[in-house]
Each structure stands twice: as C-alpha cells, then as structure tokens.
Design a protein around this motif. Structure first.
Motif, PDB file in Angstrom:
ATOM      1  N   UNK A  48      50.109  39.075   4.038  1.00 44.92           N
ATOM      2  CA  UNK A  48      49.456  38.571   5.256  1.00 44.92           C
ATOM      3  C   UNK A  48      50.177  37.331   5.785  1.00 44.92           C
ATOM      4  N   UNK A  49      50.568  36.445   4.879  1.00 47.86           N
ATOM      5  CA  UNK A  49      51.326  35.262   5.283  1.00 47.86           C
ATOM      6  C   UNK A  49      52.607  35.664   6.001  1.00 47.86           C
ATOM      7  N   UNK A  50      53.387  36.547   5.372  1.00 47.95           N
ATOM      8  CA  UNK A  50      54.685  36.922   5.927  1.00 47.95           C
ATOM      9  C   UNK A  50      54.536  37.602   7.289  1.00 47.95           C
ATOM     10  N   UNK A  51      53.515  38.421   7.453  1.00 49.69           N
ATOM     11  CA  UNK A  51      53.282  39.084   8.734  1.00 49.69           C
ATOM     12  C   UNK A  51      52.967  38.063   9.825  1.00 49.69           C
ATOM     13  N   UNK A  52      52.165  37.063   9.465  1.00 53.78           N
ATOM     14  CA  UNK A  52      51.788  36.054  10.457  1.00 53.78           C
ATOM     15  C   UNK A  52      52.967  35.132  10.783  1.00 53.78           C
ATOM     16  N   UNK A  53      53.781  34.802   9.765  1.00 55.12           N
ATOM     17  CA  UNK A  53      54.957  33.958  10.009  1.00 55.12           C
ATOM     18  C   UNK A  53      55.864  34.588  11.068  1.00 55.12           C
ATOM     19  N   UNK A  54      56.053  35.906  10.973  1.00 61.05           N
ATOM     20  CA  UNK A  54      56.980  36.604  11.870  1.00 61.05           C
ATOM     21  C   UNK A  54      56.528  36.533  13.322  1.00 61.05           C
ATOM     22  N   UNK A  55      55.220  36.287  13.529  1.00 61.31           N
ATOM     23  CA  UNK A  55      54.673  36.276  14.888  1.00 61.31           C
ATOM     24  C   UNK A  55      54.483  34.871  15.469  1.00 61.31           C
ATOM     25  N   UNK A  56      54.833  33.845  14.713  1.00 64.70           N
ATOM     26  CA  UNK A  56      54.628  32.471  15.175  1.00 64.70           C
ATOM     27  C   UNK A  56      55.392  32.221  16.472  1.00 64.70           C
ATOM     28  N   UNK A  57      54.750  31.502  17.395  1.00 66.91           N
ATOM     29  CA  UNK A  57      55.423  31.108  18.632  1.00 66.91           C
ATOM     30  C   UNK A  57      54.751  29.861  19.218  1.00 66.91           C
ATOM     31  N   UNK A  58      55.406  28.717  19.059  1.00 68.91           N
ATOM     32  CA  UNK A  58      54.895  27.475  19.655  1.00 68.91           C
ATOM     33  C   UNK A  58      55.861  26.985  20.744  1.00 68.91           C
ATOM     34  N   UNK A  59      56.747  27.860  21.187  1.00 75.59           N
ATOM     35  CA  UNK A  59      57.762  27.455  22.163  1.00 75.59           C
ATOM     36  C   UNK A  59      57.156  27.035  23.504  1.00 75.59           C
ATOM     37  N   UNK A  60      55.970  27.564  23.819  1.00 80.41           N
ATOM     38  CA  UNK A  60      55.370  27.241  25.117  1.00 80.41           C
ATOM     39  C   UNK A  60      54.487  25.998  25.084  1.00 80.41           C
ATOM     40  N   UNK A  61      54.270  25.410  23.894  1.00 83.11           N
ATOM     41  CA  UNK A  61      53.437  24.200  23.815  1.00 83.11           C
ATOM     42  C   UNK A  61      54.195  23.016  23.228  1.00 83.11           C
ATOM     43  N   UNK A  62      55.411  23.232  22.733  1.00 86.77           N
ATOM     44  CA  UNK A  62      56.156  22.149  22.076  1.00 86.77           C
ATOM     45  C   UNK A  62      56.415  20.974  23.018  1.00 86.77           C
ATOM     46  N   UNK A  63      56.525  21.245  24.317  1.00 89.15           N
ATOM     47  CA  UNK A  63      56.793  20.166  25.279  1.00 89.15           C
ATOM     48  C   UNK A  63      55.624  19.193  25.378  1.00 89.15           C
ATOM     49  N   UNK A  64      54.463  19.587  24.836  1.00 84.84           N
ATOM     50  CA  UNK A  64      53.293  18.705  24.904  1.00 84.84           C
ATOM     51  C   UNK A  64      53.257  17.690  23.764  1.00 84.84           C
ATOM     52  N   UNK A  65      54.209  17.761  22.839  1.00 84.55           N
ATOM     53  CA  UNK A  65      54.298  16.759  21.777  1.00 84.55           C
ATOM     54  C   UNK A  65      54.778  15.445  22.405  1.00 84.55           C
ATOM     55  N   UNK A  66      53.994  14.381  22.248  1.00 81.13           N
ATOM     56  CA  UNK A  66      54.291  13.131  22.931  1.00 81.13           C
ATOM     57  C   UNK A  66      54.955  12.091  22.029  1.00 81.13           C
TER      58      UNK A  66
END
Length: 288
Positions: free
Chosen positions: A209-227
């Motif tokens: 379950x971990x490995x399946x979820x890792x493969x789907x990670x995507x924070x590319x659209x929110x990373x710009x909000x890190x201040x």
C-alpha cells in the motif's frame, strides 16, 4: 513510555496521539535544545531505529544540540498497523496531529524521501507554523506521475508490479535488490539489515500500500505555496530518486537552495564523507 536500547534510545520519550479518523500515531522526542520535527518516511520504527545501522546515526546526528521530534506514520512502526484510510492526505493530517499533540508553535521541518512531499504539503497548508524546511532525497512527483512517455510509464508499472509480488511473498532476493537501491554503496550485510528492519516495521500488505501511494504522489502544484527558506539536499548519483527530482523541487519552491552531495546512496551511511557534509549543511541552515 521511554525507549530502550543504545545511545539516545534510553532517553527518548514515546507518546501517542490520535488522528481525526481515530488512528493512533506514535511519536517520540529525544535530545534538548531548539526543536526539529522530522516527517515520517519509508519505513520507520521509533524504537528499532536506534539499533539499525541504516538509521541510528541519523538520529544521533539530528538530535545533536537540539530536540528531535519524529513519529511513525500510520500502518507501520508503533503506530496503528490496521487503519481505515491510507492516502497521502492522511499522512499530512497525521503530521498535523503530531504538531498539535506536541504543542509546537513555529518550528523547522525535515522531510526525507517521500516524507519530503508530506513536509512540502504541510508547509504549504500551514505556512505560519514552518520556519524552515529541509528536504533530503525528496521528490515532488512519484514515479508513475512523472513518467513522460510510454516507455517510462511501462517501467514505472513494472517496478510497482515487481514490488507488489516481492513484498507480498517476502522474496529474499527481491528484498535484497530493493535494499540495494537505497544503499548502492552499502555492504550485503547492510542490505540484509535493511530488509530485516523493513520486515519488522510493517506488514507485507501495508508495504505494498505504501509503494502504490508513493508512486502517485504529486505536490508539484502546491510547492510554490511554501513561504519559508528551504534547503534541498540530495545525493548527486542517487539510484532510487534521481537528482533531477531535487532540481525540480528547487525550481518550484520560491526561497530554496539546492546542495548536491557526492554519493550514490539514497540514505546516507555513517561512514561516507557526504554524511558529515549533510549534517554541516543542516546545522548551518538552522543557525541562520
């Protein structure tokens, strides 16, 4: 409860909190001084890490002259293994539950490997809480998400299929190869220790379950909000997560800097020069 074992394990305190869905999350504090919160990653065990040659030097180094706070994510370690939900958003919520339980107000946050994406998502969600962000061996997009053509998609799918079979059947040869991806410069003994640690940390089904979820990670659209100021550290020849992923994070996070270390290891070992460099960069960054 206090952890047993060598070095700092006898001085760490383990407590439990509950996520919004009732899942019990174990977290630990060790050391004294200003806080550093480490997001959970593949795979953790608050007690057994102190006896692991893969992790023990990380704990000692990160807790030097500061209070290190870390936790076991849902599904592994001392946290609940049987959980109602198992998504990336759950992992971010679990981090928030630990922050609330510890009473931290504003603090630096460290994310290692896929824990980096969790840390990015939390920092984007709670910019008022995170003073500095450190990402080590991290990535914005999982392998299936970042596959750009049919060949890469097929390779990502095959990698996940092999991992499913290997984990479910606990195949020794697969686990050894899997370990070598994290520690290509490690010894066969290191790979065996890492495989044994993983077996003791989670169930085969949860590993998948971990490995399946890792493969789907995507924070590319929110990373710009890190201040906050962000330090991105990555092994130049990382065999598990290519250094191009670190470059992508550096391009996405506004106030970030990238440091590439001379290593092939995804998880730095205690005996390579890059390890002392890694700690020095973190110490200097947090002292600014």
């Amino acid at each position: 409860m206090s952890g047993g074992g060598p070095n700092g394990a006898g001085r760490q305190t383990i407590r439990f909190c509950r996520a919004d869905d009732g899942t019990r999350i174990a977290y630990a504090t060790v050391g004294s001084g200003p806080p550093l919160l480490k997001a959970a990653n593949w795979l953790t065990h608050l007690d057994l890490e102190w006896m692991s040659p893969v992790w023990s030097h990380w704990l000692g180094g990160l807790a030097r002259n500061r209070q290190l706070i870390r936790y076991d994510e849902r599904g592994c370690g001392l946290s609940d293994r049987a959980v109602p939900s198992f998504t990336f958003d759950d992992w971010v919520d679990d981090l928030e539950s630990v922050v609330e339980a510890t009473g931290l107000d504003r603090f630096p946050l460290l994310g290692v490997s896929q824990g980096g994406a969790v840390a990015v998502a939390y920092a984007a969600r709670r910019p008022e809480r995170v003073s500095r962000l450190i990402l080590a061996g991290a990535y914005a997009r999982g392998r299936q998400v970042r596959a750009q053509d049919e060949t890469e998609r097929e390779e990502a799918d095959l990698d996940l299929d092999l991992a499913r079979v290997g984990w479910i059947h606990q195949d020794p040869s697969f686990l050894r190869v899997f370990a070598s991806q994290f520690l290509p410069e490690g010894t066969p003994g290191d790979w065996e220790e890492f495989s044994d640690f993983q077996r003791r940390t989670t169930s085969p089904a949860n590993g998948v379950r971990f490995l399946e979820e890792f493969a789907r990670i995507d924070v590319s659209d929110i990373a710009h909000r890190v201040e906050c100021p962000t330090l991105i550290i990555h092994s130049r020849d990382d065999g598990r997560v290519p250094a191009s992923q670190a470059s992508e994070l550096a391009s996405l996070i506004p106030d970030s800097r990238l440091v590439l270390l001379k290593s092939r290891n995804h998880l730095l070992t205690a005996f390579e020069p890059a390890w002392d460099e890694f700690l020095s960069h973190i110490d200097a960054f947090l002292a600014e």
